[in-house]
Structures are given as C-alpha cells and as structure tokens.
Design a protein around this motif. Structure first.
Motif, PDB file in Angstrom:
ATOM      1  N   GLU A 217     -13.786   6.821   2.804  1.00  0.00           N
ATOM      2  CA  GLU A 217     -12.383   7.265   2.137  1.00  0.00           C
ATOM      3  C   GLU A 217     -12.117   8.658   2.993  1.00  0.00           C
ATOM      4  O   GLU A 217     -10.748   8.913   3.064  1.00  0.00           O
ATOM      5  CB  GLU A 217     -12.321   7.664   0.762  1.00  0.00           C
ATOM      6  N   VAL A 218     -12.964   9.050   3.676  1.00  0.00           N
ATOM      7  CA  VAL A 218     -12.585  10.653   4.414  1.00  0.00           C
ATOM      8  C   VAL A 218     -12.186  10.235   5.779  1.00  0.00           C
ATOM      9  O   VAL A 218     -12.929   9.638   6.755  1.00  0.00           O
ATOM     10  CB  VAL A 218     -13.691  11.446   4.462  1.00  0.00           C
ATOM     11  N   GLY A 219     -11.002  10.671   5.862  1.00  0.00           N
ATOM     12  CA  GLY A 219     -10.502  10.334   7.591  1.00  0.00           C
ATOM     13  C   GLY A 219     -10.804  11.234   8.546  1.00  0.00           C
ATOM     14  O   GLY A 219     -11.668  12.249   8.204  1.00  0.00           O
ATOM     15  N   GLU A 220     -10.504  11.106   9.630  1.00  0.00           N
ATOM     16  CA  GLU A 220     -11.190  11.860  10.850  1.00  0.00           C
ATOM     17  C   GLU A 220     -10.817  13.343  10.722  1.00  0.00           C
ATOM     18  O   GLU A 220     -11.946  14.156  10.895  1.00  0.00           O
ATOM     19  CB  GLU A 220     -10.244  11.456  12.123  1.00  0.00           C
ATOM     20  N   ASP A 221      -9.788  13.493  10.169  1.00  0.00           N
ATOM     21  CA  ASP A 221      -9.525  15.083   9.759  1.00  0.00           C
ATOM     22  C   ASP A 221     -10.052  15.648   8.754  1.00  0.00           C
ATOM     23  O   ASP A 221      -9.726  16.757   8.343  1.00  0.00           O
ATOM     24  CB  ASP A 221      -7.931  15.391  10.341  1.00  0.00           C
ATOM     25  N   GLY A 222     -10.997  14.922   8.021  1.00  0.00           N
ATOM     26  CA  GLY A 222     -11.504  15.588   6.815  1.00  0.00           C
ATOM     27  C   GLY A 222     -10.586  15.151   5.618  1.00  0.00           C
ATOM     28  O   GLY A 222     -11.204  15.597   4.421  1.00  0.00           O
ATOM     29  N   SER A 223      -9.480  14.570   5.794  1.00  0.00           N
ATOM     30  CA  SER A 223      -8.514  14.599   4.598  1.00  0.00           C
ATOM     31  C   SER A 223      -8.949  13.304   3.829  1.00  0.00           C
ATOM     32  O   SER A 223      -9.654  12.257   4.383  1.00  0.00           O
ATOM     33  CB  SER A 223      -7.301  14.389   4.909  1.00  0.00           C
ATOM     34  N   ILE A 224      -8.614  13.179   2.565  1.00  0.00           N
ATOM     35  CA  ILE A 224      -8.761  12.012   1.644  1.00  0.00           C
ATOM     36  C   ILE A 224      -7.579  11.523   1.088  1.00  0.00           C
ATOM     37  O   ILE A 224      -6.859  12.452   0.495  1.00  0.00           O
ATOM     38  CB  ILE A 224      -9.803  12.379   0.511  1.00  0.00           C
ATOM     39  N   GLY A 225      -7.373  10.196   0.812  1.00  0.00           N
ATOM     40  CA  GLY A 225      -6.011   9.674   0.445  1.00  0.00           C
ATOM     41  C   GLY A 225      -6.238   9.796  -0.995  1.00  0.00           C
ATOM     42  O   GLY A 225      -7.043  10.133  -1.774  1.00  0.00           O
ATOM     43  N   LEU A 226      -4.722   9.925  -1.606  1.00  0.00           N
ATOM     44  CA  LEU A 226      -4.573  10.361  -2.948  1.00  0.00           C
ATOM     45  C   LEU A 226      -5.192   9.276  -3.860  1.00  0.00           C
ATOM     46  O   LEU A 226      -5.848   9.770  -5.006  1.00  0.00           O
ATOM     47  CB  LEU A 226      -2.800  10.358  -3.015  1.00  0.00           C
ATOM     48  N   ASP A 227      -5.108   8.087  -3.366  1.00  0.00           N
ATOM     49  CA  ASP A 227      -5.808   6.998  -4.412  1.00  0.00           C
ATOM     50  C   ASP A 227      -7.114   7.054  -4.495  1.00  0.00           C
ATOM     51  O   ASP A 227      -7.590   7.174  -5.773  1.00  0.00           O
ATOM     52  CB  ASP A 227      -5.386   5.589  -3.703  1.00  0.00           C
ATOM     53  N   ALA A 228      -7.624   7.469  -3.573  1.00  0.00           N
ATOM     54  CA  ALA A 228      -9.184   7.630  -3.570  1.00  0.00           C
ATOM     55  C   ALA A 228      -9.492   8.836  -4.583  1.00  0.00           C
ATOM     56  O   ALA A 228     -10.573   8.736  -5.468  1.00  0.00           O
ATOM     57  CB  ALA A 228      -9.796   7.782  -2.348  1.00  0.00           C
ATOM     58  N   LEU A 229      -8.604   9.994  -4.631  1.00  0.00           N
ATOM     59  CA  LEU A 229      -8.924  11.258  -4.895  1.00  0.00           C
ATOM     60  C   LEU A 229      -8.727  10.936  -6.648  1.00  0.00           C
ATOM     61  O   LEU A 229      -9.557  11.310  -7.527  1.00  0.00           O
ATOM     62  CB  LEU A 229      -8.052  12.192  -4.803  1.00  0.00           C
ATOM     63  N   GLU A 230      -7.743   9.970  -6.863  1.00  0.00           N
ATOM     64  CA  GLU A 230      -7.265   9.620  -8.369  1.00  0.00           C
ATOM     65  C   GLU A 230      -8.315   8.644  -8.681  1.00  0.00           C
ATOM     66  O   GLU A 230      -8.813   8.710 -10.026  1.00  0.00           O
ATOM     67  CB  GLU A 230      -5.982   9.183  -8.307  1.00  0.00           C
TER      68      GLU A 230
END
Ligand code: ADP
Ligand code: ZN
Ligand code: MG
Length: 496
Positions: A217-230
């Motif tokens: 779920e961790v993108g190339e730039d290190g970000s994580i989508g809101l859905d995965a966080l929730e």
C-alpha cells in the motif's frame, strides 16, 4: 488480505504523533496564576478559582499564549487562521476539575504546516495537520505504583491551565527513529522561537498512533492511501515524555503488533500506556471516539480574531537557515556551523564575537574552548552571555600576543568561569603575561646548562630529549612562553 496471510516482512510501519508542548508564558492561559513552579512548592498552591474550575469563575484568554501559537504556526509554515474559537471537550478525569478541557476543535489556530528534518543524512518532510491551543490539566501522582497498580492517586492542580499547544502530524513517520528525530527538531525550533523550555519537567508529552499496513500500500514516494490508513487498526500510546521514550515505546509497539499479526491475531484498536520503568506498553481502554467528547462551543470566551497577527508578529531566523548562513557568511564547516547554532543563544553569542575577530578565531574560541569548558561545568551560554566583553577581551589578549593560547585556554578561561574574575586581573595576579624574548633566551641557556644528559641525548638523535628541554623552559617561564618558539630556539642553539 487477511491478517493471517501477512507475514512480518510484508508490513510497513505507520506512525502519527500528537505532541503537547507547554508554551512559555508568565501566566496561565485563562487566569493570572504563574506558570513557573516555585522551588519546593506545595501541591495546589499555584491555583485560583479559574484553574481550579470553581463554579462561576470565568476564563480570560492570555494574549501571550496566542502570540506564541502564531509564532509556532509561522515556524511550521502553517496557515494561521484569521478567525478562531474555543470548544469544551467533555470528559471526566480527576485532573480536570471542570470535567471539560477548553481546547480548539473545528477552527484550530494553525493548520497545514510541515517540518523538515534529516534522519541519518536523509531529508524528510513531516506534514502537520493542525496545531491548536488548549489548557493543560492538573497532574496525578500515583502512590505505590504505576497508573495500573497504584494504591491511591493524588491530584495537583498547579499545572492546570498552563498553556499547551497540541501539534498533530499526518501519519508520515515510517519508523520509530524518525519520530525521535522529529521531536528533537521540533524542540529546537520551539526553543529558537523562545516559546518553549525543554528543561522544564513535563514540557513535552507525546501521544503516538501506530499501525501496520500492507507494504504494497506504500507508494513510490512513500505515501499511503487514505483507505489503507483507515482500514488499519491502530493503537494510541500515551504517557510518552521524551524523544527517547517515543522511540522505545514505538519500537516495542512495532514488535508487539507484528507478533500479533504473525500469530494470526488482530491488533486491537485501543489506547495503551507507556510504562517507562518497565519498558512496555499496557492496554488502558478501548480507543475513545470524537463523539464521546461531546464537543461544544465555549460560550465563556468570545471568538478570537487574529487576522493581522501573522504579519505583525515576527519570528527569528530558524536553526536550519541560520546554519546555512553561518557556512556561507563565515565560511564555517558543517560541524562548527552546527555546534554554533545549537541554540539561539549560542548563535547570538558567536555572532557578537565574530564582529570583532576573524570568524575562524571566533569559531574556535566559542565552539571549542568556551562551549567545551561550559559543558564540562554543566553551564550554558546563558550563564555567561552578560560577560561578552570579558570574553572578547580574552581573545584580544591572545590575538595581540599578550598571553599564550595555552594559558588563555587552560588558566584564564577556566578561572573566569570558576571564579567569575575578568581576564586582565587573572593575568596580572598570576603573572601570566607572555615572557619577553630575553627572558626566554635566559631560560633556554639555563635549561641547556643544567641538563647535559638531555643535550647529549638530543645529539644522539633521541626524539624525546627536546620535549624534555622545552618542558624545562616552560617551567622556568611559568608557562608564559610559546612552546613552539621555545622548541625552535632550543634547536637553533643545540645545532650551532
Ligand atoms: P482520531 O480522530 O482518532 O484522533 P486523527 O485522524 O485525528 O484520529 O489522527 C490522530 C493521529 O493519528 C494523527 O497524528 C494521525 O497522523 C494519526 N494516524 C491516522 N491514521 C493512522 C494510522 N493508520 N496509523 C498510525 N497513525 C495514524
Ligand atoms: Zn489560576
Ligand atoms: Mg483527532
């Protein structure tokens, strides 16, 4: 993917912090009680009807706390709201006598900021969701154990009403180490602003939210989508009061959560307590939700209009910028620039010294000599910054050859710090003025005459002999000669 299907290495760590910092103001946020603990003060002595929450007592907002909050907002590159307001956060807890905390809810004074830091040489930017003003509750003293084992608990309202800023980060941390670096950086910035005192007990308290999400779920730039966080079950670890504590508590949580997942158990969504002495987190309660707090407007405080404050209130040059300028303007290396900007006071002191001398000389004297000696004595620049004249006089005496560097460092500076004397009187009393050339020449002759064995050794090519003779001359001149010069003079005479 189910929890069972995940192995440890498929999981990424996600952490977000809620950092509470006490703002340095003279008085509390809603009353005139002092924020400064007196030595050996009695519990509940620094209180009044407002901070004790007595019925009918009315809060009045402290302008100094608002100014400090605006400074924090500017330093974090956040939006400072033009209109802001206060809410009541309702909950029952013995350290909160009103049964609600005055805080900010839907209109925080600062939002959308960021803080840049470096972690093991890598630059990281942590986004700040919001930073709001609130009052500190009182403090609890658990007798005979920790929060979960005490026989009874005492409550002290001296701390109640100390202005707090709660700084909430986005879940941008990917390791416990990053949180430690962030907290150090945040403290450094706050201290530069003059709104925070890290030496005060309990001035920084952290709640850390942590979850594990599938690594893909961790993108190339290190970000994580809101859905995965929730979707991720997270724990909130409370009672962290230091940078190191944050790192340790979170490292413990990472292991605990990974173990749970590996054994096919779900991570409970709950609030946990960091027990520093035992080095573990313990479950406190299931995590409360926003609706549990029954937020409503604080009708005893008018809306706060700070539209023009951001322009009106200035902040000093921040540590990173100052470090960079020191390297450019004074040609300092990274290490010196970093040492000399460790606090705003050190940086100010250095710049005052650098006005009068060559930057290299000023840097050596402030970064190496002064900070070294202060550190050894558990003192800070703030203990001596009113003696700038004496310090620059000392450097001047060295620069003009009036005393040797060695005496200046090892005798005069130390006595200045230990006895509070000024350099001229120390030099006069101890007869430390540099010896004139005739005096040194006489001492060289004496040393040669009195030590025929050493002279013989020198001629036989024994390296240590010259050092012995230099030592003799230094002794005869009371350390007031330059060892390098003496060495040269001796060799010249012996090689004749
Ligand atoms: P709550 O409403 O439960 O207080 P917030 O959205 O306000 O939750 O976030 C509180 C803190 O939790 C923030 O610091 C945020 O960065 C962090 N956080 C949010 N989601 C996660 C997650 N999945 N894992 C770890 N921390 C998170
Ligand atoms: Zn009070
Ligand atoms: Mg929240």
């Amino acid at each position: 993917m189910t929890a069972q299907a995940l192995s440890q290495r498929d999981l990424a760590t996600v952490i977000g912090l809620e950092v509470h910092v006490q703002l340095e103001t003279d008085t509390k946020i809603f009353c005139g009680c002092s924020t400064e603990p007196a030595d050996d003060e009695e519990p509940n002595s620094r209180t009044c009807p407002v901070c004790l929450g007595l019925p009918g007592a009315l809060p009045v907002l402290n302008e100094g706390a608002v100014e400090a909050a605006v400074k924090v907002g500017k330093a974090l590159d956040a939006d400072v709201a033009e209109h802001t307001r206060f809410h009541r956060k309702n909950y029952y807890y013995p350290d909160l006598p009103k049964n609600f905390q005055i805080t900010q809810y839907d209109a925080p004074i600062c939002a959308d900021g960021s803080l840049e830091l470096s972690v093991e040489g890598e630059r990281r930017e942590i986004d700040i969701e919001r930073a709001h003003l609130e009052e500190d509750p009182g403090s609890l003293q658990h007798a005979g154990g920790g929060i979960d084992t005490a026989d009874y608990t005492l409550v002290d309202y001296n701390r109640a009403g100390t202005p707090l800023m709660e700084i909430v980060t986005e879940p941008d941390f990917r390791s416990p180490q990053e949180t430690r670096a962030f907290l150090a950086k945040l403290e450094e910035v706050l201290e530069y602003l003059g709104v925070f005192d890290s030496t005060r007990d309990g001035s920084l308290r952290v709640d850390a939210n942590i979850s594990l999400v599938p690594a893909d779920e961790v993108g190339e730039d290190g970000s994580i989508g809101l859905d995965a966080l929730e979707a991720a079950n997270r724990t909130e670890v409370k009672n962290i009061s230091s940078h190191k504590g944050a790192e340790q508590a979170l490292a413990y949580e990472v292991t605990r959560q990974k173990n749970a997942v590996q054994r096919g158990r779900a991570v409970e969504q709950e609030t946990r307590h960091w027990d520093e002495s035992r080095g573990i987190t313990v479950s406190m309660r299931s995590k409360e939700e926003e609706k549990d707090y029954r937020y409503f407007r604080e009708a005893d405080l008018p809306p706060l209009e700070v539209a023009d404050w951001k322009e009106r209130i200035a902040i000093p040059e921040l540590p990173d910028a100052r470090r960079e300028r020191f390297r450019e303007e004074y040609g300092l290396d990274a290490e010196s620039a970093s040492k000399l900007t460790s606090t705003k006071e050190v940086a100010d002191f250095f710049e005052d010294v650098a006005e009068a001398f060559d930057p290299d000389l000023a840097a050596t004297w402030v970064a190496d000599n002064l900070l070294g000696e202060l550190n050894y004595r558990d003192m800070a620049v703030t203990d001596v910054d009113d003696r700038l004249d004496e310090f620059t006089r000392l450097i001047e005496l060295v620069a003009e050859g009036e005393i040797t560097t060695k005496n200046a460092e090892e005798v005069v500076l130390r006595q200045m710090l230990d006895e509070g004397d000024d350099p001229d009187s120390i030099i006069e009393a101890a007869g430390l003025g540099t010896a004139d050339d005739d005096e040194v020449a006489v001492a060289v002759e004496e040393a040669i005459g009195e030590n025929p064995d050493a002279v013989e050794d020198y001629h036989a090519g024994e390296g240590g002999a010259i050092n012995f003779l230099v030592g003799q001359v230094m002794q005869k001149t009371g350390g007031s000669a330059d060892p390098g010069d003496v060495n040269g003079m001796l060799r010249e005479r012996l090689d004749e």
